[in-house]
Every structure is written in structure tokens, then in C-alpha cells.
Design an enzyme around this catalytic site. Structure first.
Site, mmCIF file in Angstrom:
data_model
loop_
_atom_site.group_PDB
_atom_site.id
_atom_site.type_symbol
_atom_site.label_atom_id
_atom_site.label_comp_id
_atom_site.label_asym_id
_atom_site.label_seq_id
_atom_site.Cartn_x
_atom_site.Cartn_y
_atom_site.Cartn_z
ATOM 1 N N ASP A 106 -80.124 -19.379 -20.829
ATOM 2 C CA ASP A 106 -81.361 -19.123 -20.094
ATOM 3 C C ASP A 106 -82.304 -20.308 -20.260
ATOM 4 O O ASP A 106 -82.666 -20.680 -21.376
ATOM 5 C CB ASP A 106 -82.028 -17.850 -20.631
ATOM 6 C CG ASP A 106 -83.308 -17.513 -19.885
ATOM 7 O OD1 ASP A 106 -83.224 -16.806 -18.864
ATOM 8 O OD2 ASP A 106 -84.386 -17.969 -20.311
ATOM 9 N N TYR A 117 -89.555 -25.516 -18.988
ATOM 10 C CA TYR A 117 -89.217 -25.806 -20.382
ATOM 11 C C TYR A 117 -89.042 -27.311 -20.607
ATOM 12 O O TYR A 117 -88.985 -27.765 -21.744
ATOM 13 C CB TYR A 117 -87.930 -25.086 -20.818
ATOM 14 C CG TYR A 117 -87.986 -23.570 -20.756
ATOM 15 C CD1 TYR A 117 -89.177 -22.886 -20.518
ATOM 16 C CD2 TYR A 117 -86.829 -22.826 -20.945
ATOM 17 C CE1 TYR A 117 -89.205 -21.505 -20.455
ATOM 18 C CE2 TYR A 117 -86.852 -21.436 -20.887
ATOM 19 C CZ TYR A 117 -88.040 -20.782 -20.639
ATOM 20 O OH TYR A 117 -88.061 -19.408 -20.577
ATOM 21 N N LYS A 134 -85.552 -20.855 -13.499
ATOM 22 C CA LYS A 134 -86.706 -20.113 -12.979
ATOM 23 C C LYS A 134 -87.594 -21.041 -12.153
ATOM 24 O O LYS A 134 -87.721 -22.221 -12.474
ATOM 25 C CB LYS A 134 -87.529 -19.532 -14.147
ATOM 26 C CG LYS A 134 -86.690 -18.728 -15.133
ATOM 27 C CD LYS A 134 -87.530 -18.255 -16.319
ATOM 28 C CE LYS A 134 -86.660 -17.598 -17.363
ATOM 29 N NZ LYS A 134 -86.035 -18.563 -18.274
ATOM 30 N N HIS A 140 -90.632 -16.984 -12.086
ATOM 31 C CA HIS A 140 -90.988 -17.004 -13.505
ATOM 32 C C HIS A 140 -92.152 -16.060 -13.836
ATOM 33 O O HIS A 140 -92.102 -15.318 -14.811
ATOM 34 C CB HIS A 140 -91.336 -18.440 -13.923
ATOM 35 C CG HIS A 140 -91.096 -18.721 -15.371
ATOM 36 N ND1 HIS A 140 -90.739 -19.953 -15.842
ATOM 37 C CD2 HIS A 140 -91.166 -17.918 -16.460
ATOM 38 C CE1 HIS A 140 -90.597 -19.898 -17.163
ATOM 39 N NE2 HIS A 140 -90.849 -18.676 -17.558
ATOM 40 N N SER A 164 -89.231 -12.170 -13.079
ATOM 41 C CA SER A 164 -89.588 -12.173 -14.496
ATOM 42 C C SER A 164 -91.068 -11.820 -14.637
ATOM 43 O O SER A 164 -91.886 -12.218 -13.796
ATOM 44 C CB SER A 164 -89.323 -13.567 -15.075
ATOM 45 O OG SER A 164 -89.649 -13.618 -16.432
ATOM 46 N N LYS A 168 -77.518 -21.762 -38.211
ATOM 47 C CA LYS A 168 -77.095 -20.598 -38.999
ATOM 48 C C LYS A 168 -77.507 -19.306 -38.277
ATOM 49 O O LYS A 168 -76.722 -18.361 -38.162
ATOM 50 C CB LYS A 168 -77.733 -20.670 -40.392
ATOM 51 C CG LYS A 168 -77.342 -19.527 -41.321
ATOM 52 C CD LYS A 168 -77.955 -19.742 -42.715
ATOM 53 C CE LYS A 168 -77.758 -18.518 -43.590
ATOM 54 N NZ LYS A 168 -78.670 -17.413 -43.244
#
Length: 312
Positions: free
Chosen positions: A50, A55, A84, A120, A169, A278
Site C-alpha cells: 500500500d 508518500y 491513491k 485518498h 479512503s 524484526k
């Protein structure tokens, strides 16, 4: 839902993996770390990625996906990629500029299509050079928007083969209804991506979406990354909640995994976000256990309609 493939069917016949890897990060880390961590996510089994134009790391995320295709880890059709459209980049969501925004993303990604393209946010920002235009008091400057025209532009993107599926969204049920009741609607939104976690379980919106065969996709499912520009830092940390901790202990899992598993068991597609290898690896263990009906009820009881992302 098929537990073997861990996907859910969308209302247009395509399938979305129930666990997604979110690539948003604060700007200083977004570009630097996105390439390596996205590669790693694909290597350990994530197939749903995504991202978004805003971004500012689609170039790196696209590069990561292409490198994993090139080395034989996956084929393009194995990856479900979401992008988006942010209202400001297409000039107050002017419909004729939605497709060029997607074409720009595809050029950046160096991919032929996205699997999912979504609006978005259901508001428009003042057009201009800045991604987030603000006034002298630091408040966002909004503009008017016709969501139905924007939706028609997304339908054209689907017809052109640039996006396999289209959705929204941060929509509430009234904004969704506006699109669902639009005269001449060609395609329903396949999904609504919203903040959703045990403190904001969105049960009413989830019921509404299910009744219209729209998949709810949860972001902020672990509470949130503590990014002060977007998030209310005064709220308690979700993953320190004693009820979640007790359930986690019982299943010998982490509170994060319990919060993710909760969403999957209620039919919600859930996005995880971490740039820590991790933790990224640990999130894949969400399929290794199951919550009991009592666990689910206890987690339902944590709801307090608390938003971390207030979008004030």
C-alpha cells in the site's frame, strides 16, 4: 475467505490479500528506507503493498517490486499494489486530471497498472505547487469538490486498464452513499480504507460497508506511528492496553499481532506499517493463531471512538 491464499474477494471479482504492507513513513525516512524494507517485505511473503503519491516514495517502492520480479521472487500478478490520488495533485479533484495523476504514478513506479487506485481523502485542498497548502496559522486550505465527478474519473482509469480496481479512503457512510446513489454509476467502490483499531473499531461503518459488498481496509491498526504532524500524541498507546496484553499473553503472541488478528477475523483487510525488519517479519505470524469468540468480544469492548489521526 480462503485461508490458504489469505485473500478476500472484491465486488469486481478481483482478490485482495487480507494482510497488507503500508509504506508511509515520515519524510526523512520515506525515501531512504522504502527500497530495502519493501524488498524485505516481499521476500518474507507480503503480497499486498500500500502506497500513495503523497508518500513521496513511489519511485523506491516501485523499484523494490520490480527487483523482486526480476530476481524471480514474484511475478507481477502476485503483487497487489495500491496507490491513491490526492485531491490537490489533480487541481481540486478536477476530474480530467485524475488519469494523468495515475499515469504519473505509473511512470514513477515503472509499472503498467496498479491493482487498486483510491481517492485518498474526500475533501479537496487548494490547488498549487504544495502538497499540503497551509495558511499563515498553519491550517490546511480547503477547496470545493464534486466526489461524483472524481469517481467518474476513477471509473475511466479502470476502463483504460490503468487500475484493476477502484475505491475510496477516509469516507464516512454519507460520502459513500453519495457515490453509491450516483446516477449512471458504473462501478461501486471495492473498498473504503479508514483508521480502524480496537479503540476505534468502526463497527457501524463496517456493517454499512458489508451490506454494500465494500471491503473495509484498516490503517493505523496498531494505534499509529507517533508522528506529531498527523497524530494526537496525548492519546494512550494502544499496544499497552491491559486487555490486549492479557489476550496476547494467553496466546503467547504480541499485542500487535492480537490487534491485527482481530481485524482479519472480522473480515477487515489490515495494513501493517513498520520499517523495522524484526517487526515486519513478526507481523506475518498473524496467520499462526486464532482468537476465541470471548477474545473478540473483549476486544470489541475496548472501543472508545478514539481517533489517533484526527485530520483536524
Amino acid at each position: 475467505m480462503d485461508p490458504k491464499s489469505q485473500k478476500v474477494k472484491l465486488n469486481d471479482g478481483h482478490f485482495i490479500p487480507v494482510l497488507g504492507f503500508g509504506t508511509y513513513a515520515p519524510p526523512e525516512a520515506a525515501k531512504r528506507e522504502a527500497l530495502e524494507i519493501t524488498k524485505f517485505a516481499v521476500e518474507i511473503g507480503f503480497r499486498h503493498i500500500d502506497c500513495a503519491h503523497v508518500y513521496q516514495n513511489e519511485e523506491q517502492v516501485g523499484q523494490a517490486i520490480r527487483s523482486k520480479i526480476a530476481d524471480g521472487t514474484v511475478k507481477r500478478e502476485d503483487i497487489f499494489y495500491t496507490s491513491k490520488v490526492l485531491c490537490v495533485e489533480c487541481v481540486h479533484m478536477c476530474a480530467k486530471l485524475v488519469q494523468p495523476a495515475l499515469e504519473k504514478s505509473l511512470k514513477t513506479l515503472q509499472l503498467d497498472y496498479v491493482d487498486l487506485y483510491i481517492i485518498h481523502i474526500p475533501v479537496a485542498l487548494k490547488p498549487g505547487e504544495e502538497l499540503f497548502p497551509k495558511d499563515e496559522n498553519g491550517k490546511l486550505i480547503f477547496d470545493s469538490v464534486d466526489l461524483c465527478l472524481t469517481w467518474e474519473a476513477l471509473e475511466k482509469c479502470k476502463d483504460a486498464g490503468l487500475a484493476k480496481s477502484i475505491g475510496v479512503s477516509n469516507f464516512n457512510h454519507k460520502q459513500l452513499e453519495k457515490i453509491l446513489n450516483k446516477p449512471g454509476l458504473k462501478y461501486k467502490p471495492v473498498c473504503n480504507q479508514v483508521e480502524c483499531h480496537p479503540y476505534l473499531n468502526q463497527s457501524k461503518l463496517l456493517d454499512f460497508c458489508k451490506s454494500h459488498d465494500i471491503v473495509l481496509v484498516a490503517f493505523g491498526a496498531l494505534g499509529s506511528q507517533r508522528v506529531k504532524e498527523w497524530v494526537n500524541l496525548n492519546h494512550p498507546v494502544l499496544l499497552e492496553d491491559p486487555v490486549l496484553s492479557a489476550i496476547a499473553q494467553k496466546h503467547k503472541q504480541t499485542p500487535a499481532l492480537v490487534a491485527l488478528r482481530y481485524q482479519i477475523q472480522r473480515g477487515v483487510v489490515v495494513l501493517t506499517k513498520s520499517f523495522n525488519k524484526k517487526r515486519v517479519k513478526e507481523n506475518m505470524q498473524v496467520f499462526d493463531f486464532e482468537l476465541s469468540p470471548e477474545d473478540m468480544k473483549a476486544i470489541d469492548g475496548l472501543n472508545r471512538n478514539r481517533r489517533y489521526y484526527e485530520f483536524l
